[in-house]
Scaffold this motif. Structure first.
Motif, PDB file in Angstrom:
ATOM      1  N   TRP A   1      99.799 -46.182 -14.839  1.00 42.21           N
ATOM      2  CA  TRP A   1      99.397 -47.153 -15.182  1.00 42.21           C
ATOM      3  C   TRP A   1     100.537 -48.629 -16.527  1.00 42.21           C
ATOM      4  O   TRP A   1      99.885 -48.848 -17.485  1.00 42.21           O
TER       5      TRP A   1
ATOM      6  N   TYR B   1      86.069 -43.734 -15.232  1.00 44.88           N
ATOM      7  CA  TYR B   1      85.848 -44.822 -14.774  1.00 44.88           C
ATOM      8  C   TYR B   1      86.408 -44.737 -13.384  1.00 44.88           C
ATOM      9  O   TYR B   1      85.636 -45.165 -12.395  1.00 44.88           O
ATOM     10  N   ARG B   2      87.658 -44.709 -13.161  1.00 40.90           N
ATOM     11  CA  ARG B   2      87.903 -43.976 -12.046  1.00 40.90           C
ATOM     12  C   ARG B   2      86.876 -43.052 -10.879  1.00 40.90           C
ATOM     13  O   ARG B   2      87.208 -43.099  -9.384  1.00 40.90           O
TER      14      ARG B   2
ATOM     15  N   GLY C   1      84.491 -44.372  -9.666  1.00 38.54           N
ATOM     16  CA  GLY C   1      85.188 -45.399  -8.033  1.00 38.54           C
ATOM     17  C   GLY C   1      85.422 -46.993  -8.620  1.00 38.54           C
ATOM     18  O   GLY C   1      85.932 -47.648  -8.058  1.00 38.54           O
ATOM     19  N   LEU C   2      85.784 -47.057 -10.080  1.00 43.24           N
ATOM     20  CA  LEU C   2      86.040 -48.097  -9.921  1.00 43.24           C
ATOM     21  C   LEU C   2      87.787 -48.871  -9.801  1.00 43.24           C
ATOM     22  O   LEU C   2      88.369 -47.917 -10.159  1.00 43.24           O
ATOM     23  N   GLY C   3      88.043 -49.616  -9.596  1.00 50.34           N
ATOM     24  CA  GLY C   3      89.154 -49.913  -9.235  1.00 50.34           C
ATOM     25  C   GLY C   3      89.897 -50.275 -10.719  1.00 50.34           C
ATOM     26  O   GLY C   3      89.469 -51.065 -11.248  1.00 50.34           O
ATOM     27  N   LEU C   4      91.274 -50.547 -10.186  1.00 48.68           N
ATOM     28  CA  LEU C   4      91.844 -50.704 -11.665  1.00 48.68           C
ATOM     29  C   LEU C   4      92.333 -52.421 -12.474  1.00 48.68           C
ATOM     30  O   LEU C   4      91.354 -52.328 -13.755  1.00 48.68           O
ATOM     31  N   ASP C   5      91.190 -53.318 -11.662  1.00 46.18           N
ATOM     32  CA  ASP C   5      91.779 -53.995 -12.039  1.00 46.18           C
ATOM     33  C   ASP C   5      90.170 -54.378 -12.952  1.00 46.18           C
ATOM     34  O   ASP C   5      89.974 -55.570 -14.041  1.00 46.18           O
ATOM     35  N   GLN C   6      88.954 -53.895 -12.478  1.00 40.91           N
ATOM     36  CA  GLN C   6      88.023 -53.582 -12.730  1.00 40.91           C
ATOM     37  C   GLN C   6      87.935 -52.816 -14.213  1.00 40.91           C
ATOM     38  O   GLN C   6      87.061 -53.205 -14.964  1.00 40.91           O
TER      39      GLN C   6
ATOM     40  N   ARG D   1      90.114 -52.511 -16.270  1.00 45.64           N
ATOM     41  CA  ARG D   1      91.424 -53.367 -16.886  1.00 45.64           C
ATOM     42  C   ARG D   1      90.242 -54.602 -17.943  1.00 45.64           C
ATOM     43  O   ARG D   1      90.186 -54.235 -19.489  1.00 45.64           O
TER      44      ARG D   1
ATOM     45  N   GLN E   1      78.777 -50.639  -9.062  1.00 43.95           N
ATOM     46  CA  GLN E   1      78.931 -49.605  -9.012  1.00 43.95           C
ATOM     47  C   GLN E   1      77.887 -48.196  -8.187  1.00 43.95           C
ATOM     48  O   GLN E   1      78.581 -48.043  -7.037  1.00 43.95           O
TER      49      GLN E   1
ATOM     50  N   GLN F   1      77.082 -49.458  -4.736  1.00 43.26           N
ATOM     51  CA  GLN F   1      78.049 -49.127  -3.630  1.00 43.26           C
ATOM     52  C   GLN F   1      78.233 -47.349  -3.667  1.00 43.26           C
ATOM     53  O   GLN F   1      78.520 -46.679  -2.355  1.00 43.26           O
TER      54      GLN F   1
END
Length: 273
Positions: A35, A68-69, A72-77, A79, A96, A99
């Protein structure tokens, strides 16, 4: 600079080391380094020796990243949510949630499938007694699947049968029962027409039997010979075939044996393999 080390877990007055943050948040040191490397969560301070130090503000950002992780959110989301003031956070979270709901529904379906697979391995036939009688006829004994499991539960064939049974409902079993009944009628017609063992007509029936029986599990020629013996010797099977046509059980066994010989198999020494 000792970036890779960061091994000093001593408490710093104005920040926390990578190791301390890892232990506090339950995040691996490797993740923290990643990160940092991608600019998602960089420590604001360094010690005189060059070790990373996370401030209270850094820790707050890390807490949000971890939350947020976990959903299930991705790192770009993540950010975008943290750094883009124009980001629609509720919309991202709703997407999310949708999903997650889909995954939950998928997992429920998997659970139901596992339940059916377990039942099929333990019961063999996932039909009620009434359904069995309607599909297989009044001569059907609902105790037969349990007896078959007791006898064959440790064999690969029972496992294959159970796995196929788990995905079948009444309609599929009805189609199989119809195919078996059609084959029995063809046997009777061939016997009454004087078809002889070893003839092309008889060999075609033997192949048809293997195809029909494959609804339960794949049937080798040697296994088919063993079944032919059982059809003639077992009182229940013999009674079934001979009730359709006197002598049918023996005639059926004979055409199986003749076909086996044509394929290089000695019926007298054939084994279940």
């Amino acid at each position: 600079m000792p970036d890779a080390a960061d091994a000093d877990d001593s408490v710093e007055a104005d920040g926390l080391t990578v190791g301390q943050v890892s232990a506090r948040l339950g995040v691996t040191v490797r993740a923290l380094h990643h990160w940092d490397g991608i600019g998602l969560a960089r420590p604001s301070l360094r010690t005189a020796a060059g070790y990373r130090l996370y401030t209270a503000g850094d820790l707050e950002r890390l807490h949000r990243i971890v939350v947020y992780r976990e959903i299930g959110l991705g790192l770009d989301q993540i950010r975008a949510i943290l750094d883009d003031s124009s980001a629609d956070v509720p919309a991202a979270l709703r997407a999310q949630r949708a999903q997650v709901a889909e995954r939950i529904d998928h997992l429920r379906q998997l659970g139901a499938g596992l339940d059916r697979m377990i039942d099929a391995h333990e019961r063999g036939l996932l039909l009620t007694v009434e359904q069995q009688a309607a599909i297989f006829g009044p001569q059907w004994n609902p105790d037969w699947p349990a007896e078959a499991r007791q006898r064959y539960a440790d064999t690969p064939q029972w496992r294959q049968y159970a796995e196929r049974s788990a995905s079948r409902g009444p309609e599929e079993w009805q189609a199989i029962a119809d195919a078996v009944a059609g084959f029995d009628r063809a046997l009777v017609e061939a016997m009454e027409a004087g078809v002889t063992p070893g003839s092309p007509e008889a060999d075609q029936l033997v192949e048809r039997h293997r195809e029909v029986f494959a609804s339960y599990f794949p049937l080798t020629r040697q296994m088919q010979v063993c079944l032919g013996r059982m059809f003639e010797a077992d009182p229940a099977y013999a009674a079934h075939y001979d009730s359709i046509r006197a002598g049918l059980a023996t005639w059926f066994r004979r055409i199986i044996d003749a076909s086996a010989r044509a394929h290089g198999i000695d019926p007298d020494t054939a084994t279940w393999q």
